[in-house]
Design a protein around this motif. Structure first.
Motif: not given
Length: 76
Positions: A23, A48-49, A51-52, A54, A59, A61
C-alpha cells in the motif's frame, strides 16, 4: 504472552506487514529518495492509509481500531 518472529526471507509469514508495504508503494515507488520527499506528502499518505478499511480488522480502519482500544485503556 507468546512472541513470534518471522523467518528471514519468509514474506508469507508477515502478511499484514507485506500488505502495508504494498500500500505504501502506491504513494512512494521503490527507490524513492525520502530526503527529497516533503513532509506534507508523507502526512497525506499516512492519513489515507490510516483511514482505509482493512479486511484483517473486520473492515474497520486502523484509526477506528486504535481509538476504540485507546478509549478502553483510558477508561480504567
Amino acid at each position: 504472552m507468546s512472541i513470534y518472529f518471522a523467518d528471514p526471507y519468509a514474506a508469507w509469514q508477515r502478511g499484514a506487514n507485506e500488505n502495508t508495504n504494498g500500500l505504501l508503494r502506491q504513494y512512494f515507488p521503490k527507490g524513492i529518495d525520502f530526503r527529497k520527499t516533503d513532509e506534507i506528502a508523507v502526512t497525506e499518505a499516512v492519513r489515507k492509509l490510516n483511514n482505509r478499511p482493512r479486511k484483517c480488522l473486520g473492515y474497520r480502519t486502523p484509526n477506528e481500531v486504535f481509538w476504540s482500544a485507546a478509549r478502553g485503556a483510558l477508561a480504567i
